[in-house]
Design a protein around this motif. Structure first.
Motif, PDB file in Angstrom:
ATOM      1  N   GLY A 190       0.951  -1.191  -0.065  1.00 31.14           N
ATOM      2  CA  GLY A 190      -0.013   0.066   0.007  1.00 31.14           C
ATOM      3  C   GLY A 190       0.948   1.130  -0.102  1.00 31.14           C
ATOM      4  O   GLY A 190       0.367   2.357  -0.587  1.00 31.14           O
ATOM      5  N   LYS A 191       2.106   1.479   0.815  1.00 31.20           N
ATOM      6  CA  LYS A 191       2.792   2.393   0.843  1.00 31.20           C
ATOM      7  C   LYS A 191       3.933   2.535  -0.290  1.00 31.20           C
ATOM      8  O   LYS A 191       4.283   3.580  -0.606  1.00 31.20           O
ATOM      9  N   ALA A 225      -1.296   0.161 -10.324  1.00 32.80           N
ATOM     10  CA  ALA A 225      -0.976  -1.176 -10.740  1.00 32.80           C
ATOM     11  C   ALA A 225      -2.079  -2.019  -9.921  1.00 32.80           C
ATOM     12  O   ALA A 225      -2.196  -3.142 -10.073  1.00 32.80           O
ATOM     13  N   LEU A 226      -2.755  -1.509  -8.901  1.00 31.57           N
ATOM     14  CA  LEU A 226      -3.363  -2.203  -7.902  1.00 31.57           C
ATOM     15  C   LEU A 226      -5.147  -1.944  -8.171  1.00 31.57           C
ATOM     16  O   LEU A 226      -5.718  -3.055  -7.905  1.00 31.57           O
ATOM     17  N   ASP A 227      -5.380  -0.702  -8.172  1.00 33.60           N
ATOM     18  CA  ASP A 227      -6.730  -0.316  -7.795  1.00 33.60           C
ATOM     19  C   ASP A 227      -7.643  -0.556  -9.175  1.00 33.60           C
ATOM     20  O   ASP A 227      -7.328  -0.159 -10.103  1.00 33.60           O
ATOM     21  N   GLY A 228      -8.592  -1.725  -8.968  1.00 40.20           N
ATOM     22  CA  GLY A 228      -9.299  -2.150 -10.155  1.00 40.20           C
ATOM     23  C   GLY A 228     -10.569  -1.329  -9.920  1.00 40.20           C
ATOM     24  O   GLY A 228     -11.533  -2.030 -10.604  1.00 40.20           O
ATOM     25  N   GLY A 229     -10.995  -0.292  -9.175  1.00 39.31           N
ATOM     26  CA  GLY A 229     -12.143   0.274  -9.126  1.00 39.31           C
ATOM     27  C   GLY A 229     -12.964  -0.283  -8.293  1.00 39.31           C
ATOM     28  O   GLY A 229     -12.614  -0.974  -7.129  1.00 39.31           O
ATOM     29  N   ILE A 230     -14.440   0.082  -8.059  1.00 38.70           N
ATOM     30  CA  ILE A 230     -15.229  -0.104  -6.831  1.00 38.70           C
ATOM     31  C   ILE A 230     -15.053  -1.374  -6.464  1.00 38.70           C
ATOM     32  O   ILE A 230     -14.996  -2.049  -5.256  1.00 38.70           O
ATOM     33  N   ASP A 231     -15.503  -2.347  -7.423  1.00 41.68           N
ATOM     34  CA  ASP A 231     -15.427  -3.875  -7.080  1.00 41.68           C
ATOM     35  C   ASP A 231     -14.180  -4.598  -7.729  1.00 41.68           C
ATOM     36  O   ASP A 231     -13.882  -5.850  -7.702  1.00 41.68           O
ATOM     37  N   GLY A 232     -13.319  -3.809  -8.094  1.00 39.38           N
ATOM     38  CA  GLY A 232     -11.975  -4.288  -8.802  1.00 39.38           C
ATOM     39  C   GLY A 232     -11.892  -4.799 -10.101  1.00 39.38           C
ATOM     40  O   GLY A 232     -11.152  -5.456 -10.680  1.00 39.38           O
ATOM     41  N   MET A 233     -13.419  -4.819 -10.880  1.00 39.44           N
ATOM     42  CA  MET A 233     -13.454  -5.509 -12.074  1.00 39.44           C
ATOM     43  C   MET A 233     -13.410  -4.683 -13.193  1.00 39.44           C
ATOM     44  O   MET A 233     -13.490  -5.112 -14.269  1.00 39.44           O
ATOM     45  N   ASP A 234     -13.036  -3.238 -12.953  1.00 38.72           N
ATOM     46  CA  ASP A 234     -13.047  -2.240 -14.024  1.00 38.72           C
ATOM     47  C   ASP A 234     -11.990  -2.816 -15.233  1.00 38.72           C
ATOM     48  O   ASP A 234     -12.820  -3.103 -16.492  1.00 38.72           O
ATOM     49  N   ALA A 235     -10.940  -2.944 -14.943  1.00 41.20           N
ATOM     50  CA  ALA A 235     -10.116  -3.349 -16.078  1.00 41.20           C
ATOM     51  C   ALA A 235     -10.525  -4.744 -16.584  1.00 41.20           C
ATOM     52  O   ALA A 235     -10.340  -5.155 -17.921  1.00 41.20           O
ATOM     53  N   LEU A 236     -10.716  -5.682 -15.633  1.00 36.13           N
ATOM     54  CA  LEU A 236     -10.971  -7.307 -16.209  1.00 36.13           C
ATOM     55  C   LEU A 236     -12.127  -7.035 -17.245  1.00 36.13           C
ATOM     56  O   LEU A 236     -12.056  -7.878 -18.209  1.00 36.13           O
ATOM     57  N   LEU A 237     -13.288  -6.507 -16.889  1.00 35.30           N
ATOM     58  CA  LEU A 237     -14.298  -6.323 -17.921  1.00 35.30           C
ATOM     59  C   LEU A 237     -13.884  -5.916 -18.982  1.00 35.30           C
ATOM     60  O   LEU A 237     -14.271  -6.185 -20.196  1.00 35.30           O
ATOM     61  N   HIS A 238     -13.138  -4.889 -19.159  1.00 36.54           N
ATOM     62  CA  HIS A 238     -12.705  -4.288 -20.172  1.00 36.54           C
ATOM     63  C   HIS A 238     -11.965  -5.275 -21.069  1.00 36.54           C
ATOM     64  O   HIS A 238     -12.060  -5.236 -22.404  1.00 36.54           O
ATOM     65  N   LEU A 239     -11.090  -5.945 -20.407  1.00 36.29           N
ATOM     66  CA  LEU A 239     -10.158  -6.891 -21.090  1.00 36.29           C
ATOM     67  C   LEU A 239     -11.065  -7.893 -21.891  1.00 36.29           C
ATOM     68  O   LEU A 239     -10.700  -8.660 -22.869  1.00 36.29           O
ATOM     69  N   CYS A 240     -12.207  -8.593 -21.186  1.00 38.46           N
ATOM     70  CA  CYS A 240     -13.030  -9.362 -21.974  1.00 38.46           C
ATOM     71  C   CYS A 240     -13.515  -8.758 -23.342  1.00 38.46           C
ATOM     72  O   CYS A 240     -13.407  -9.652 -24.290  1.00 38.46           O
ATOM     73  N   ASP A 241     -13.898  -7.704 -23.453  1.00 39.65           N
ATOM     74  CA  ASP A 241     -13.945  -7.015 -24.614  1.00 39.65           C
ATOM     75  C   ASP A 241     -12.834  -7.072 -25.616  1.00 39.65           C
ATOM     76  O   ASP A 241     -12.948  -7.234 -26.839  1.00 39.65           O
ATOM     77  N   GLY A 242     -11.691  -6.964 -24.928  1.00 38.39           N
ATOM     78  CA  GLY A 242     -10.322  -6.859 -25.661  1.00 38.39           C
ATOM     79  C   GLY A 242     -10.225  -8.233 -26.230  1.00 38.39           C
ATOM     80  O   GLY A 242      -9.780  -8.518 -27.540  1.00 38.39           O
ATOM     81  N   ALA A 243     -10.428  -9.352 -25.462  1.00 36.43           N
ATOM     82  CA  ALA A 243     -10.330 -10.761 -25.803  1.00 36.43           C
ATOM     83  C   ALA A 243     -11.069 -10.969 -27.091  1.00 36.43           C
ATOM     84  O   ALA A 243     -10.740 -11.675 -28.092  1.00 36.43           O
ATOM     85  N   ASP A 244     -12.608 -10.596 -27.136  1.00 34.89           N
ATOM     86  CA  ASP A 244     -13.389 -10.542 -28.118  1.00 34.89           C
ATOM     87  C   ASP A 244     -12.922 -10.143 -29.358  1.00 34.89           C
ATOM     88  O   ASP A 244     -12.892 -10.443 -30.384  1.00 34.89           O
ATOM     89  N   LEU A 245     -12.339  -8.829 -29.235  1.00 30.56           N
ATOM     90  CA  LEU A 245     -12.019  -8.018 -30.223  1.00 30.56           C
ATOM     91  C   LEU A 245     -10.731  -8.322 -30.910  1.00 30.56           C
ATOM     92  O   LEU A 245     -10.250  -8.370 -32.139  1.00 30.56           O
ATOM     93  N   MET A 246      -9.602  -8.584 -30.170  1.00 33.87           N
ATOM     94  CA  MET A 246      -8.482  -8.796 -30.725  1.00 33.87           C
ATOM     95  C   MET A 246      -7.876 -10.033 -31.023  1.00 33.87           C
ATOM     96  O   MET A 246      -6.813 -10.217 -31.885  1.00 33.87           O
TER      97      MET A 246
END
Ligand SMILES: C[S@@+](CC[C@H](N)C(=O)[O-])C[C@H]1O[C@@H](n2cnc3c(N)ncnc32)[C@H](O)[C@@H]1O
Lengths: 475, 363
Positions: free
Chosen positions: B282-283, B289-310
């Protein structure tokens, strides 16, 4: 001048042996199922070896011989007993019981007697009779047609056969050399050739020193002896007291190994709550590490005034020591199925992943079918800890397999296998008197500090010789 | 974000009485974190520095005893406060510290040896005092102290501003290695590691790909890109690994539908948990590199779209998550929104038995 003449004369013995070998070989060929094809090819291969004085054992150890060639060489049994032209044999020398004088005394009988005794001891240590039986058995197996259907097993048999044959040749060589030298001295005296006599005497003395060294080597003649090994120490019952003792023992082995020039790596270490260790494993790398360290297997007992007891009472603690040879990635090692393994993070707690920063990445591997486990925590990455733990696990499984096989065919090698946690082998007393005593050999010293600082060789050597030399009529 | 971090460091540096600001290493770390993104010079880990310092064995032993005593005095107090390291772990770190610093570190522990003998070191003895104090008093991660982390069979350079790769993440390389060993096409394709940090995954994967296989590593953080570049060079993988700066899919626009594989260990800790993290994390580690938003899922959900697209047809993906809950949510999300493109979804546990990874393929 006469020296060379004599050398040729003494070669006679060798030649006789050789021709009997040749007739054996030929006899063997005619027994072979497809004589023409087989014999021609192999004879022509084998011929270059004939021109050298004797089949060199190095041809085996250096892999000059192909497995199929080995089949033929294998059928050559030990040579008949040698004797000098006037009929003196090694047994004869032993029976004469000539007094053994100091090395500096130029008395050929004394030298001869000393050498004959060394040879006798070496034979006993190699368990000569059993070795011959085993060698015959291996030769028979090497001659079987279907041998190479199982290349792993064949390789193993071939290796062991080569190594035993090598030992036999070496001893036979010593015997021959001794008789040759004696014959030469006798001849020198007959012909009044003082120069030759001096030279032969020197040769005899050289041989005496050499044979003495070989006595020690013969202590470490088992197949696994030359290997590196793992040493494991486990504290007995009794809490902090024994855990402290376990760490003292471990320190003793670390120092011993360093003194011998071995490389020491700590594989795992479970510290006690207050002091010492619950258990620990170190890896000792170097030639003959296993051969020596195996003498330490068993329970070690300590008597002292406890530094942890405020009433200063006398305490007895125990620690158990196990030693496992490291077979490396040899083909003979047990196959492990990835699906039989359970790999766990050691002492893992909490959420893990990005939540945690820790340099602790030890893993514990369990081989599910046997329940055997291994842990490594000294490496800096989880991957490396896993690799090292796998190596420990492999060695433990190999060890179990070796034990199983040794039980199956009651092999001549003394197997170390059942870790004798039950048997007490040595006692270290710091109070009321000071002494370390080996309960197996009664070897003792009155300076426990030096022993705990790693001066263990006296104990190890006396145990190794005692355990091999006890069987008097084996030679 | 980056500025606040720098300010924080700067003030700690000023406040810590034990740091002599004239020491070259201190100014080095200051200048590197203040410099602009284009001219970031990655720090050299201690073990790679030349052994130009020389100290009396006796002085080194003195330092060692001092450091060991501090480590012992910690006992389990860090464990109790935030599940930090105990003295056993600190002592082991101390041993590794010496391995990295002292050229011939075996001599330090052998009983024999002249105490006036000189030992060659890769850092000055005073710096050692300073660094070990930072380890204990500031709870600076050991890996930032020595400037490297051993990960898989690699030794990766790390420094403040870059996440220290975790042991759990090693498993992603094993998963990829399994997949490519059964599929030549994927083995020779182009892979992407989004949020590459120190470059750990990109390098690990780069080494299991075959001829023609490539990895693109990307990160929003310029420090990360600089450090990853340094690591890629150390392993001579410049031809196989390309690094791009930018947010998630943005720098990979040219790769739509072309990737053989996509991996990521994105920030996944729920924001509210950040303040109560273990001090080392924390310090000191970058919040981005750590904070994923309210439930920690922000980046992960975005990456699902990425997998679909890329990903190209048959392409493979593997994502690291915070644990069982995120794994399930992620799989549910893919099943209900991406079932036309993503398939063979599987959840994998790490060695601690925590469900950690979601893997699957593009149809
Ligand atoms: C948990 S770290 C993982 C680093 C590295 N892959 C590893 O496993 O050690 C997450 C990484 O994602 C990066 N990151 C955060 N937000 C990002 C974004 N919007 N676009 C690209 N990368 C981002 C961070 O800089 C950080 O390096």
């Amino acid at each position: 001048m006469s020296y060379y003449f004599l050398r040729r004369r003494s070669l006679r013995i060798t030649t006789t042996t050789f021709s009997s070998f040749l007739s054996k070989l030929v006899g063997n060929l005619s027994d072979s199922p497809s004589p023409t094809l087989f014999s021609c090819r192999h004879l022509s291969h084998a011929l270059p070896f004939f021109s050298s004085t004797w089949l060199s054992r190095d041809a085996y150890s250096h892999g000059l011989l192909s497995p199929t060639q080995a089949r033929f060489w294998a059928s050559q049994p030990a040579a008949a007993e040698h004797s000098t032209s006037d009929g003196l044999t090694i047994q004869g020398i032993l029976a004469k019981n000539w007094p053994i004088l100091d090395e500096n005394d130029s008395d050929w009988k004394s030298h001869a007697s000393a050498i004959a005794q060394s040879i006798h001891l070496i034979k006993r240590r190699l368990q000569w009779k059993k070795l011959k039986v085993r060698l015959d058995m291996l030769s028979a197996q090497l001659n079987k047609e279907d041998l190479w259907d199982d290349p792993v097993r064949a390789g193993k048999i071939n290796r062991e056969h080569g190594s035993l044959l090598g030992k036999m040749k070496e001893v036979n060589g010593l015997e021959r050399e001794l008789l040759d030298d004696i014959e030469m001295i006798k001849l020198a005296r007959e012909e009044n050739d003082s120069e030759l006599e001096l030279e032969s005497m020197k040769a005899l003395l050289n041989m005496r020193v050499n044979a003495k060294e070989k006595e020690l080597e013969a202590l470490l003649a088992d197949e696994q002896d030359s290997r590196s090994c793992y040493i494991e120490v486990q504290a007995g019952a009794g809490g902090t007291e024994s855990m402290d003792w376990a760490s003292m023992i471990m320190q003793m082995y670390k120092s011993w190994a360093q003194r011998r020039g071995y490389k020491v790596t700590v594989m795992e270490e479970m510290p006690g709550e207050i002091a010492g260790i619950k258990r620990a494993t170190i890896k000792v790398d170097g030639e003959f590490a296993f051969g020596y360290a195996k003498a330490e297997i068993g329970v070690h007992r300590l008597v002292r005034i406890s530094p942890f007891d405020s009433n200063k009472r006398r305490h007895t603690s125990f620690a158990a020591v196990a030693v496992i040879p490291n077979l490396g990635d040899e083909s003979s090692s047990v196959q492990i199925n990835e699906s039989d393994l359970r790999i766990e993070r050691f002492r893992a707690s909490g959420a893990g992943g990005q939540h945690v920063n820790t340099t602790e990445s030890a893993v514990k591997i369990t081989h599910i079918p046997t329940g055997v486990t291994a842990t490594c925590q000294n490496e800096r990455s989880q991957h490396q800890n896993k690799a090292s733990a796998m190596a420990v696990l492999q060695s433990r499984l190999n060890q179990i397999e070796m034990a199983r096989q040794a039980q199956l065919n009651a092999q001549h090698t003394q197997s170390l296998t059942d870790i004798t946690w039950g048997s007490q082998i040595r006692s270290y007393v710091l109070h009321p008197y000071r002494m370390v005593k080996d309960l197996r050999t009664n070897y003792e010293v009155s300076d426990p500090d030096s022993v705990l600082e790693g001066d263990l060789d006296g104990f190890i050597m006396s145990y190794l010789s005692a355990s091999l030399d006890k069987n008097e009529d084996d030679a | 974000m980056k500025l606040t971090l720098t300010n924080h460091n700067f003030s700690t540096l000023l406040n810590s009485s034990f740091i002599n600001l004239t020491r070259p290493f201190c100014s080095l770390s200051l200048s590197s974190s203040l410099s602009s993104s284009t001219s970031i010079k990655p720090q050299v880990p201690i073990f790679l520095r030349p052994p130009i310092y020389s100290t009396k064995l006796n002085d080194l032993k003195k330092w060692h005893n001092w450091a060991k005593n501090i480590a012992f005095s910690i006992g389990s107090s860090f464990v109790q406060s935030d599940n930090g390291p105990d003295s056993t772990i600190l002592c082991r770190e101390l041993k590794w510290f010496i391995e990295d610093v002292v050229e011939n570190h075996h001599s330090l522990f052998s009983q024999v040896g002249d105490d006036n003998e000189k030992v060659k070191m890769r850092a000055d003895i005073e710096e050692l005092y300073c660094l070990w104090k930072q380890r204990i008093e500031e709870r600076k991660p050991f890996q930032y102290i020595v400037g490297c982390e051993h990960w898989k069979d690699l030794v990766l350079s790390v420094q403040e501003g870059v996440l220290i790769p975790r042991p759990e993440t090693e498993l992603i390389v094993d998963l990829v290695s399994d997949v490519v060993s059964k599929n030549e096409g994927l083995k020779r394709g182009v892979w992407a590691d989004l949020g590459t940090g120190s470059g750990a995954l990109a390098i690990g994967i780069g080494r299991v790909l075959g001829d023609g296989g490539k990895v693109i590593g990307s990160d929003l953080s310029p420090v990360a890109v600089a450090v990853a570049g340094y690591n890629v060079q150390r392993y001579s993988l410049q031809d196989k690994i390309e690094l791009r700066e930018g947010s998630w899919l943005e720098p990979l626009k040219d790769m739509e539908g072309k990737l053989a594989g996509l991996v990521s260990n994105p920030p996944y800790i729920p924001s509210k948990e950040i303040p109560v993290l273990q001090a080392e994390v924390g310090k000191h580690e970058p919040r981005v590199a750590l904070d994923g938003g309210i439930d920690g899922m922000d980046a992960l959900l975005h990456l699902c779209d990425g997998a679909d697209l890329m990903l190209k047809p048959g392409g493979f993906f593997a994502f690291e998550t915070n644990g069982e809950k995120q794994c399930r949510e992620l799989v549910d999300y893919m099943k209900s929104n991406k079932s036309a493109s993503l398939c063979n979804l599987e959840i994998f546990a790490d060695f601690a038995g925590i469900q950690r990874f979601v893997i699957g393929f593009h149809r």
